[in-house]
Write an enzyme that holds these catalytic residues in place. Sequence first.
Site, mmCIF file in Angstrom:
data_model
loop_
_atom_site.group_PDB
_atom_site.id
_atom_site.type_symbol
_atom_site.label_atom_id
_atom_site.label_comp_id
_atom_site.label_asym_id
_atom_site.label_seq_id
_atom_site.Cartn_x
_atom_site.Cartn_y
_atom_site.Cartn_z
ATOM 1 N N GLU A 1 5.231 -15.835 31.023
ATOM 2 C CA GLU A 1 5.400 -14.682 30.125
ATOM 3 C C GLU A 1 5.624 -15.083 28.678
ATOM 4 O OE1 GLU A 1 6.609 -14.923 33.134
ATOM 5 O OE2 GLU A 1 6.684 -12.971 34.130
ATOM 6 N N GLU B 1 8.575 -13.481 40.741
ATOM 7 C CA GLU B 1 9.746 -12.603 40.846
ATOM 8 C C GLU B 1 9.814 -11.943 42.223
ATOM 9 O OE1 GLU B 1 8.990 -10.531 37.099
ATOM 10 O OE2 GLU B 1 10.949 -11.245 36.405
#
Length: 703
Positions: free
Chosen positions: A125, A105
């Site tokens: 995730e 990210e």
Amino acid sequence: MADVVHYERDGAVGVITVDNPPVNALSVEVRAGLVDALARGLADAGAAALVILGAGRTFIAGADIREFGKPLTPPDLNEVIGRIEASPKPVIAALHGTALGGGLEVALGCHYRGAVVSAQVGFPEVKLGLLPGAGGTQRLPRLIGVEPALEIIVRGDPVPALKAHALGIVDEIVPGDLRAGAVEFAARVAAEKRPLRKIGASDEKLLAARSNPAVFETFRTGIERQARGYLAPFKCIEAVQAAVTLPFDAGLRRERELFVECLLSPQSRAQIHAFFAEREATKIPDVPKDTPVRLIKTAAVIGAGTMGGGIAMNFANAGIPVTVVEATAEALDRGLAVVRKNYAATAEKGRLSPAEMERRTALIRGTLDFQAVADADVVVEAVFEDMGVKKEVFAKLDRTCTAGAILATNTSTLDVDEIASATARPGSVIGTHFFSPANVMRLLEIVRGARTAKETIATAAELARRIGKVWVLAGNCDGFIGNRMLAGYLREAEFLVEEGATPAQVDRVIYDFGFPMGPFAMSDLAGLDVGWRIRKGKAHRRPKDLRDSPVADRLCEQGRFGQKTGAGWYRYEKGSRTPIPDPEVEALVAASAKEQGLTRRAVGDEEILARCLYPLVNEGARILEEGIALRPSDIDVIYLHGYGFPRYRGGPMFWADTLGLKRVYEEIAAYHRTHGRHWQPAPLLRTLAEQGQSFRDFKGTGA
Ligand SMILES: NC(=O)c1ccc[n+]([C@@H]2O[C@H](COP(=O)([O-])OP(=O)(O)OC[C@H]3O[C@@H](n4cnc5c(N)ncnc54)[C@H](O)[C@@H]3O)[C@@H](O)[C@H]2O)c1
């Protein structure tokens, strides 16, 4: 605050280095450090562009999982990334190692990305029951399009640099030194006055999905079977959908809501538990990591039956030459033919190249000559489950093998110490309990005998790691950990059927709980004759005063061994694996119930679930108390990897903790009153329940 992010200048480029060993996780110090370093870089008139990289073996490998669930200390990651993206000077991420989760990210907040060829990026995730919560689900589809982004975010698998480059996640593959290459790349971006690529501000890649919203439904349908019962994969899809339907900032807010929803769900707690449990299982208090291990260069397997062939494949797959010894030419041919068939099937699916298939097949050598094991560094015995046969084999191994060899048995029910007693080197004898099919199932129970040497345990553990197994250490007892617990599960399933449920009803309840199949479908798949033989065998060690339902034995007496004979608890059409309820079984069950004077009744789904799963918990508690398992989480690992317990429920012990042990204990005690000795509550369960504690509070018996 710890100095974990450094800034320095390299020519006309400012270099921001994240230095938070071991993996540069995004702790609060790193987040704050990035903000400060960015400000320094922007204020540095000599820096025309900035590079962000990681010190040590990796870029930022992800969030700091241990911060999950704790109140967040600002700045939050979205803010950090927002500042990077808004930078008026170009910012280049320089990737090596694993840029995962929050690491990726951060990289997506940068204007360009360079990577060394060995780097990997990804969003794992989902495997922790979460979703990328700092813009990943909004930026990745804007960078590479919706479908490839869904693949990466929903599946969670790492993407190697070259593929990431082809997809457009990585702009340049940096040859040679990463830092020098990235600085050169950054200088070039600045010199060429390339536009700042602010992913959050670009929409072009979303247009296709905007005009074809069905893409989400199609993707959802595609994962439905595999992701059955899981929350996070579907929330990931929703988050990517938000990227398409909402403006960027609103999408970020939606992503955050979905992230929090996942974070607060019992599923992510269970999946995070599973993640740590797997790591914890490899720690054995009295066998430290620096215990010497013996070098394993060659292996041998005795017996090429159901298990032997699969075990041999494990070695070959890891590049270890393996000799398979059989008693008869016929059994050897049959066993090796199955191995070849398995490899061919994998090759046909495109998951193994023809050359690799040849290489692996060539590593497996079959023989009838026992002397061939003489130079094997490890021997795994997988002959019939018969103490006499096993002892004979071990006595022969003792005479034949080199002094340093590890002698392992794949027994599932026999006493490892008695097997070891057939040798003059019990320190080298250990149980390696593979699960069927051994070439597919990742679980390995490593069974420690009373005299197994620490070096033998450490070597078996290292070997397990090499052949890609998830392993757990078990003590020596009947059924070890997994099967010992399973006995009560199967027993209650059969009792429930006698009392009035049907196999199909029991299987449906267990399936709906999240197992891939229920106990009866599983028994039919594994073969009913296996347990039947064990029950008949003299070596069987279960107390004889506890009744089992006689139905399974009667099915076997009729030759109904399960799928392989076309009939077991169900019947099967030729060539099909679909279980079909069979009135003949119903009649057999009714007759058995009548013999025992049972009045059959409608059995509720809740009772089925409790009566099948509580025995796992109760026996698990005994196993802990006896020191057969080192910790509750080890038991969970075994059930997740060996028995299909749904990962999103964390395993039987974790699941019991979520119910509360007081409730579990009371219900077990109530069954004890109505159903008798089988249900005797484990003392540990009672103690923990009375003290208001959980299994996770259990710190060992000290034994
Ligand atoms: N089948 C399972 O699901 C499973 C799972 C875990 C562990 N196990 C255990 O693995 C072992 C093997 O089980 P299996 O299902 O593969 O049995 P199997 O009957 O399919 O195979 C046993 C093989 O051993 C060979 N054999 C017998 N005596 C021999 C000897 N003296 N020398 C060389 N070969 C000999 C036989 O010819 C046969 O091919 C057993 O101890 C069993 O309890 C089985």
